[in-house]
Design an enzyme around this catalytic site. Structure first.
Site, mmCIF file in Angstrom:
data_model
loop_
_atom_site.group_PDB
_atom_site.id
_atom_site.type_symbol
_atom_site.label_atom_id
_atom_site.label_comp_id
_atom_site.label_asym_id
_atom_site.label_seq_id
_atom_site.Cartn_x
_atom_site.Cartn_y
_atom_site.Cartn_z
ATOM 1 N N SER A 36 -34.618 68.961 43.973
ATOM 2 C CA SER A 36 -35.318 69.175 45.245
ATOM 3 C C SER A 36 -35.617 70.655 45.402
ATOM 4 O O SER A 36 -34.702 71.478 45.493
ATOM 5 C CB SER A 36 -34.456 68.704 46.423
ATOM 6 N N HIS A 85 -38.879 67.093 42.949
ATOM 7 C CA HIS A 85 -38.848 66.455 44.269
ATOM 8 C C HIS A 85 -39.337 67.461 45.309
ATOM 9 O O HIS A 85 -38.735 68.519 45.493
ATOM 10 C CB HIS A 85 -37.414 66.006 44.566
ATOM 11 N N ASP A 94 -40.167 68.136 49.159
ATOM 12 C CA ASP A 94 -39.873 67.654 50.517
ATOM 13 C C ASP A 94 -40.891 68.199 51.501
ATOM 14 O O ASP A 94 -40.936 69.406 51.753
ATOM 15 C CB ASP A 94 -38.467 68.107 50.918
ATOM 16 N N MET A 142 -42.085 68.418 55.234
ATOM 17 C CA MET A 142 -41.559 68.260 56.604
ATOM 18 C C MET A 142 -42.573 68.805 57.600
ATOM 19 O O MET A 142 -43.193 69.844 57.345
ATOM 20 C CB MET A 142 -40.239 69.013 56.742
ATOM 21 N N HIS A 173 -41.902 63.553 48.834
ATOM 22 C CA HIS A 173 -41.158 62.854 49.887
ATOM 23 C C HIS A 173 -41.697 63.324 51.237
ATOM 24 O O HIS A 173 -41.420 64.450 51.655
ATOM 25 C CB HIS A 173 -39.668 63.205 49.712
ATOM 26 N N MET A 214 -41.638 63.542 54.961
ATOM 27 C CA MET A 214 -40.837 63.365 56.186
ATOM 28 C C MET A 214 -41.722 63.793 57.342
ATOM 29 O O MET A 214 -41.573 64.894 57.893
ATOM 30 C CB MET A 214 -39.569 64.219 56.085
ATOM 31 N N MET A 218 -31.748 57.480 51.712
ATOM 32 C CA MET A 218 -31.302 58.790 52.203
ATOM 33 C C MET A 218 -29.786 58.732 52.448
ATOM 34 O O MET A 218 -29.303 57.870 53.186
ATOM 35 C CB MET A 218 -32.000 59.157 53.517
ATOM 36 N N ASP A 226 -31.084 60.362 47.813
ATOM 37 C CA ASP A 226 -31.497 61.712 48.218
ATOM 38 C C ASP A 226 -30.562 62.228 49.309
ATOM 39 O O ASP A 226 -30.463 61.626 50.383
ATOM 40 C CB ASP A 226 -32.941 61.646 48.736
HETATM 41 C C1 DX5 Z 1 -33.329 66.315 52.926
HETATM 42 C C2 DX5 Z 1 -34.253 66.291 51.736
HETATM 43 C C3 DX5 Z 1 -33.507 66.292 50.442
HETATM 44 C C4 DX5 Z 1 -32.637 67.501 50.264
HETATM 45 C C5 DX5 Z 1 -31.740 67.344 49.082
HETATM 46 O O1 DX5 Z 1 -34.051 66.282 54.085
HETATM 47 O O2 DX5 Z 1 -35.045 65.118 51.755
HETATM 48 O O3 DX5 Z 1 -34.407 66.118 49.364
HETATM 49 O O4 DX5 Z 1 -33.363 68.671 50.140
HETATM 50 O O5 DX5 Z 1 -30.953 68.486 48.977
HETATM 51 P P1 DX5 Z 1 -29.379 68.407 48.758
HETATM 52 O O6 DX5 Z 1 -29.181 67.842 47.382
HETATM 53 O O7 DX5 Z 1 -28.919 69.812 48.920
HETATM 54 O O8 DX5 Z 1 -28.835 67.491 49.824
HETATM 55 ZN ZN ZN Z 2 -36.110 64.576 49.860
#
Ligand code: DX5
Ligand code: ZN
Length: 217
Positions: free
Chosen positions: A9, A34, A36, A38, A66, A68, A136, A174
């Site tokens: 990630s 990965h 993320d 947001m 991913h 969010m 998650m 995740d």
């Molecule tokens: C959380 C993200 C994850 C996160 C994983 O909101 O979707 O992908 O960054 O990081 P670690 O492994 O540090 O939990």
């Molecule tokens: Zn993620």
């Protein structure tokens, strides 16, 4: 040698040295990157836009995006050109069939993510359109959180639903994945492990990826 894939990630990478961190995890054996996304609504935090995804494609590692975000139907088209896997949260997507179909129509693997409190059965009616279920193990928003307890139970339940669908569906965990809990998730049915803080803080990232792949329950 296990077949489990590891997806670093980039939330835990150094944003001012993103390229160096991507090269480092690629060289260490990462299977996917990965990413993320947001939006400051679905989760309080903000991260990257599609320009970053486009730029990351140059490293030749498939992108596992991913989302969010609220209103994912507006954001999905922005990332479709760059993603190998594109995942929306079931909690943010009331018209799940429609959005998953729009991802598959572009030849991208369609993912559904479940927050920790969302029951596994929510995927039962969309298994024909799902290539990936993201379980998650933390409430999304930040990297570096501790894995919640009992999430391997959900992985097992998702695995059961995936098996009865007869389709080849990846199951990704995740949040808070480390060498200590990875084996539990893999033995429950996980095929992809996301790793942020554990991997980026590790003194040797190659060994950390091996430790995730080889960890046993
Ligand atoms: C959380 C993200 C994850 C996160 C994983 O909101 O979707 O992908 O960054 O990081 P670690 O492994 O540090 O939990
Ligand atoms: Zn993620």
């Amino acid at each position: 040698m296990s077949n489990v894939k590891v997806a670093p990630s980039l939330l835990s990478a150094d944003p001012a040295n993103l390229a160096a961190d991507v090269i480092s995890v690629k060289d260490a054996g990462a299977d996917l990157l990965h990413l993320d996304i947001m939006d400051g609504h679905f989760v309080p935090n903000l991260t990257y836009g599609p320009q970053v995804a486009e730029s990351l494609t140059r490293f030749g590692v498939p992108l596992d995006v991913h989302l969010m975000v609220d209103n994912p139907e507006r954001i999905v088209p922005l990332f479709l050109p760059y993603a190998s896997y594109l995942t929306v949260h079931v909690e943010a997507a009331p018209h799940l069939h429609r959005i998953l179909q729009s991802i598959k129509d572009r030849g991208v693997k369609a993912g559904v993510a479940l927050n920790p409190a969302t029951p596994p059965e929510t995927i039962s009616y969309v298994t024909d359109l799902v290539d990936l279920v993201v379980v998650m193990a933390v409430n999304p928003g930040w990297g570096g959180q501790k894995c919640l307890t009992g999430m391997e139970r959900k992985v097992r339940a998702v695995k059961g639903i995936a098996l009865s669908s007869g389709r080849d569906i990846d199951i990704e965990v995740d949040g808070g994945v480390t060498h200590e809990n990875a084996g539990l998730f893999v033995s429950a049915g996980a095929t992809i492990l996301v790793s942020g803080s554990y991997l980026f803080k590790a003194p040797d990232r190659r060994n950390a990826i091996i430790a995730l792949r080889e960890s046993t329950a």
